[in-house]
Write a protein that holds these residues in place. Structure first.
Motif, PDB file in Angstrom:
ATOM      1  N   GLY A   1       0.695  -1.306   0.087  1.00 52.44           N
ATOM      2  CA  GLY A   1      -0.039   0.004   0.041  1.00 52.44           C
ATOM      3  C   GLY A   1       0.885   1.201  -0.045  1.00 52.44           C
ATOM      4  N   VAL A   2       0.313   2.330  -0.332  1.00 51.87           N
ATOM      5  CA  VAL A   2       0.985   3.553  -0.273  1.00 51.87           C
ATOM      6  C   VAL A   2       1.358   3.872   0.951  1.00 51.87           C
ATOM      7  CG1 VAL A   2       0.460   5.977  -0.614  1.00 51.87           C
ATOM      8  CG2 VAL A   2      -0.555   4.553  -2.123  1.00 51.87           C
ATOM      9  N   GLY A   3       2.823   4.421   0.883  1.00 46.70           N
ATOM     10  CA  GLY A   3       3.549   4.744   2.274  1.00 46.70           C
ATOM     11  C   GLY A   3       4.305   3.257   2.901  1.00 46.70           C
ATOM     12  N   HIS A   4       4.084   2.435   2.160  1.00 48.79           N
ATOM     13  CA  HIS A   4       4.561   0.935   2.619  1.00 48.79           C
ATOM     14  C   HIS A   4       5.963   1.014   2.094  1.00 48.79           C
ATOM     15  CE1 HIS A   4       4.094  -3.030   4.193  1.00 48.79           C
ATOM     16  NE2 HIS A   4       4.758  -3.428   3.288  1.00 48.79           N
ATOM     17  N   PHE A   5       6.913   0.440   2.939  1.00 45.60           N
ATOM     18  CA  PHE A   5       8.365   0.086   2.523  1.00 45.60           C
ATOM     19  C   PHE A   5       8.549  -1.335   2.225  1.00 45.60           C
ATOM     20  CE2 PHE A   5       9.560   3.832   5.099  1.00 45.60           C
ATOM     21  CZ  PHE A   5      10.101   4.516   4.034  1.00 45.60           C
ATOM     22  N   CYS A   6       9.250  -1.476   1.130  1.00 49.06           N
ATOM     23  CA  CYS A   6       9.511  -2.993   0.459  1.00 49.06           C
ATOM     24  C   CYS A   6      11.029  -3.107   0.483  1.00 49.06           C
ATOM     25  CB  CYS A   6       8.870  -3.476  -0.683  1.00 49.06           C
ATOM     26  SG  CYS A   6       9.186  -5.005  -1.104  1.00 49.06           S
ATOM     27  N   VAL A   7      11.749  -4.083   0.952  1.00 50.85           N
ATOM     28  CA  VAL A   7      13.138  -4.592   0.801  1.00 50.85           C
ATOM     29  C   VAL A   7      13.033  -5.525  -0.212  1.00 50.85           C
ATOM     30  CG1 VAL A   7      15.265  -4.995   1.994  1.00 50.85           C
ATOM     31  CG2 VAL A   7      13.505  -3.719   3.208  1.00 50.85           C
ATOM     32  N   PRO A   8      13.132  -5.444  -1.302  1.00 52.22           N
ATOM     33  CA  PRO A   8      12.963  -6.795  -2.290  1.00 52.22           C
ATOM     34  C   PRO A   8      13.993  -7.739  -2.369  1.00 52.22           C
ATOM     35  CG  PRO A   8      13.582  -4.526  -3.471  1.00 52.22           C
ATOM     36  CD  PRO A   8      13.298  -4.076  -2.387  1.00 52.22           C
TER      37      PRO A   8
ATOM     38  N   ALA B   1      22.751  -4.908 -11.197  1.00 49.48           N
ATOM     39  CA  ALA B   1      23.696  -5.716 -11.885  1.00 49.48           C
ATOM     40  C   ALA B   1      24.924  -4.939 -12.050  1.00 49.48           C
ATOM     41  CB  ALA B   1      23.090  -6.097 -13.292  1.00 49.48           C
ATOM     42  N   LEU B   2      25.216  -3.754 -12.295  1.00 49.49           N
ATOM     43  CA  LEU B   2      26.341  -3.052 -12.114  1.00 49.49           C
ATOM     44  C   LEU B   2      26.986  -3.098 -10.964  1.00 49.49           C
ATOM     45  CD1 LEU B   2      25.257  -0.087 -14.211  1.00 49.49           C
ATOM     46  CD2 LEU B   2      26.837  -1.772 -15.150  1.00 49.49           C
ATOM     47  N   ALA B   3      26.197  -3.014  -9.898  1.00 53.92           N
ATOM     48  CA  ALA B   3      26.811  -3.188  -8.462  1.00 53.92           C
ATOM     49  C   ALA B   3      27.415  -4.486  -8.151  1.00 53.92           C
ATOM     50  CB  ALA B   3      25.793  -2.852  -7.413  1.00 53.92           C
ATOM     51  N   ARG B   4      26.691  -5.410  -8.695  1.00 55.42           N
ATOM     52  CA  ARG B   4      27.386  -6.873  -8.560  1.00 55.42           C
ATOM     53  C   ARG B   4      28.707  -6.876  -9.449  1.00 55.42           C
ATOM     54  NH1 ARG B   4      24.662 -11.381  -7.505  1.00 55.42           N
ATOM     55  NH2 ARG B   4      23.922 -10.246  -5.618  1.00 55.42           N
ATOM     56  N   GLU B   5      28.624  -6.358 -10.550  1.00 55.74           N
ATOM     57  CA  GLU B   5      29.881  -6.468 -11.378  1.00 55.74           C
ATOM     58  C   GLU B   5      31.001  -5.789 -10.700  1.00 55.74           C
ATOM     59  OE1 GLU B   5      28.212  -6.752 -16.034  1.00 55.74           O
ATOM     60  OE2 GLU B   5      29.487  -4.838 -15.395  1.00 55.74           O
ATOM     61  N   LEU B   6      30.835  -4.917  -9.968  1.00 56.94           N
ATOM     62  CA  LEU B   6      31.837  -4.034  -9.095  1.00 56.94           C
ATOM     63  C   LEU B   6      31.984  -4.597  -7.787  1.00 56.94           C
ATOM     64  CD1 LEU B   6      31.145  -0.533 -10.156  1.00 56.94           C
ATOM     65  CD2 LEU B   6      32.934  -1.777 -11.025  1.00 56.94           C
ATOM     66  N   ASP B   7      31.319  -5.743  -7.466  1.00 58.50           N
ATOM     67  CA  ASP B   7      31.554  -6.434  -6.094  1.00 58.50           C
ATOM     68  C   ASP B   7      31.133  -5.509  -5.089  1.00 58.50           C
ATOM     69  OD1 ASP B   7      32.166  -8.684  -4.516  1.00 58.50           O
ATOM     70  OD2 ASP B   7      34.251  -8.099  -4.337  1.00 58.50           O
ATOM     71  N   LEU B   8      30.138  -4.641  -5.321  1.00 62.35           N
ATOM     72  CA  LEU B   8      29.615  -3.859  -4.426  1.00 62.35           C
ATOM     73  C   LEU B   8      28.218  -4.638  -3.727  1.00 62.35           C
ATOM     74  CD1 LEU B   8      29.696  -0.763  -6.061  1.00 62.35           C
ATOM     75  CD2 LEU B   8      30.981  -0.958  -4.323  1.00 62.35           C
ATOM     76  N   ALA B   9      28.180  -4.924  -2.283  1.00 56.61           N
ATOM     77  CA  ALA B   9      27.019  -5.190  -1.678  1.00 56.61           C
ATOM     78  C   ALA B   9      25.884  -4.231  -1.931  1.00 56.61           C
ATOM     79  CB  ALA B   9      27.230  -5.638  -0.166  1.00 56.61           C
ATOM     80  N   TYR B  10      24.765  -4.812  -2.390  1.00 61.78           N
ATOM     81  CA  TYR B  10      23.578  -3.951  -3.048  1.00 61.78           C
ATOM     82  C   TYR B  10      22.305  -4.191  -2.393  1.00 61.78           C
ATOM     83  CZ  TYR B  10      20.898  -1.129  -6.356  1.00 61.78           C
ATOM     84  OH  TYR B  10      19.887  -0.516  -6.986  1.00 61.78           O
ATOM     85  N   ALA B  11      21.398  -3.366  -1.853  1.00 62.12           N
ATOM     86  CA  ALA B  11      19.987  -3.484  -1.526  1.00 62.12           C
ATOM     87  C   ALA B  11      19.418  -2.257  -1.919  1.00 62.12           C
ATOM     88  CB  ALA B  11      20.152  -3.951  -0.053  1.00 62.12           C
ATOM     89  N   SER B  12      17.968  -2.503  -1.573  1.00 64.92           N
ATOM     90  CA  SER B  12      17.028  -1.299  -2.005  1.00 64.92           C
ATOM     91  C   SER B  12      16.163  -1.246  -0.964  1.00 64.92           C
ATOM     92  CB  SER B  12      16.109  -1.762  -3.487  1.00 64.92           C
ATOM     93  OG  SER B  12      15.111  -0.934  -3.612  1.00 64.92           O
ATOM     94  N   LEU B  13      15.906  -0.029  -0.665  1.00 64.40           N
ATOM     95  CA  LEU B  13      14.905   0.522   0.164  1.00 64.40           C
ATOM     96  C   LEU B  13      13.959   1.151  -0.689  1.00 64.40           C
ATOM     97  CD1 LEU B  13      13.481   0.866   3.408  1.00 64.40           C
ATOM     98  CD2 LEU B  13      14.944   3.078   3.208  1.00 64.40           C
ATOM     99  N   SER B  14      12.686   0.542  -1.075  1.00 59.55           N
ATOM    100  CA  SER B  14      11.777   0.890  -1.894  1.00 59.55           C
ATOM    101  C   SER B  14      10.379   1.509  -1.160  1.00 59.55           C
ATOM    102  CB  SER B  14      11.278  -0.288  -2.808  1.00 59.55           C
ATOM    103  OG  SER B  14      12.286  -0.494  -3.698  1.00 59.55           O
TER     104      SER B  14
END
Length: 247
Positions: free
Chosen positions: A95-102, A192-205
């Motif tokens: 819902g609107v205002g909800h956070f997702c960590v995919p 994908a670019l983060a993975r290619e550079l060996d950067l740990a990557y996550a999203s706060l959506s």
């Protein structure tokens, strides 16, 4: 993790409470990054920040130089990246205002420069992208959201579309059948670019609107901006707590 970088999306072009100590050039071998990488301290810990769409917000999703942005962060010393994304909600829980960590994503974008491994190669390189988000960083973000009592989902599938237009109701129905829970325009090729550079990557959506056909009436930027103002203030709190915890 010592050098955490934040990629600020729509509604997050600056970080209040961030003590700026310097910045790196926006110039990279792949062209200019959206902004220089800002270096500073938050809660006494080192933090890097880059505004994905520029400051002010002026670069549309399909024109972001994702390669330059990730390269600039790596060169500035980042070893982990938390991307903040404004998304539409597909699944009823989003819902609107909800956070997702995919935890997963599906890429529907096209024509974007999506790899560092294409010119003057000694050999062809294929990264393992089975799990596109770093689980350790994901769990740290989820832990902060839980401690703060913010409405969130610890799992979700991010559908990355081309933009800059919003999707049709039929396209959202397709994404839903494909298993997508949220939809955004900047999740790829960034992950994908983060993975290619060996950067740990996550999203706060942050869900800023019901996806096309999932709400009442038309989607308006005015309504999105109202949600974004409050939601991005919460996102800044999450970032502050994440940094304070040493993530």
């Amino acid at each position: 993790m010592n050098a955490l970088a934040i990629i600020g999306g729509s509604g997050l072009t600056r970080l209040p409470g961030f003590q700026i100590t310097g910045e790196s050039s926006a110039d990279t071998p792949y062209g200019p990054a959206s902004t220089p990488v800002v270096k500073g301290l938050m809660s006494g810990r080192e933090l890097l920040f880059l505004a994905r769409h520029g400051d002010p917000h002026r670069i549309p999703p399909h024109r972001v130089n994702y390669r330059a942005n990730l390269w600039a962060l790596k060169q500035a010393g980042a070893d982990a990246v938390l991307a903040v994304n404004a998304v539409g909600g597909i699944h009823p829980a989003m819902g609107v205002g909800h956070f997702c960590v995919p935890h997963q994503l599906v890429d529907y974008t096209w024509g974007r420069s999506s790899t560092f491994f294409e010119d003057d190669l000694q050999q062809v390189t294929h990264i393992d992208f089975t799990h596109p988000y770093d689980e350790g960083l994901r769990q740290r973000v989820i832990g902060v959201l839980a401690r703060l009592g913010m409405a969130h989902s610890a799992y979700g599938v991010y559908g990355a579309t081309q933009g800059p237009r919003l999707e049709t109701a039929a396209e959202i129905s397709l994404l839903e059948r494909d298993g997508c829970d949220i939809v955004g325009m900047t999740g790829m090729p960034e992950a994908a670019l983060a993975r290619e550079l060996d950067l740990a990557y996550a999203s706060l959506s942050l869900v800023v609107n019901p996806a096309a056909g999932k709400g009442q009436g038309l989607i308006t930027m005015e309504a999105i901006e109202q949600v974004m103002q409050q939601g991005m203030a919460q996102a800044r709190t999450v970032i502050s707590q994440l940094v304070a915890a040493g993530a």
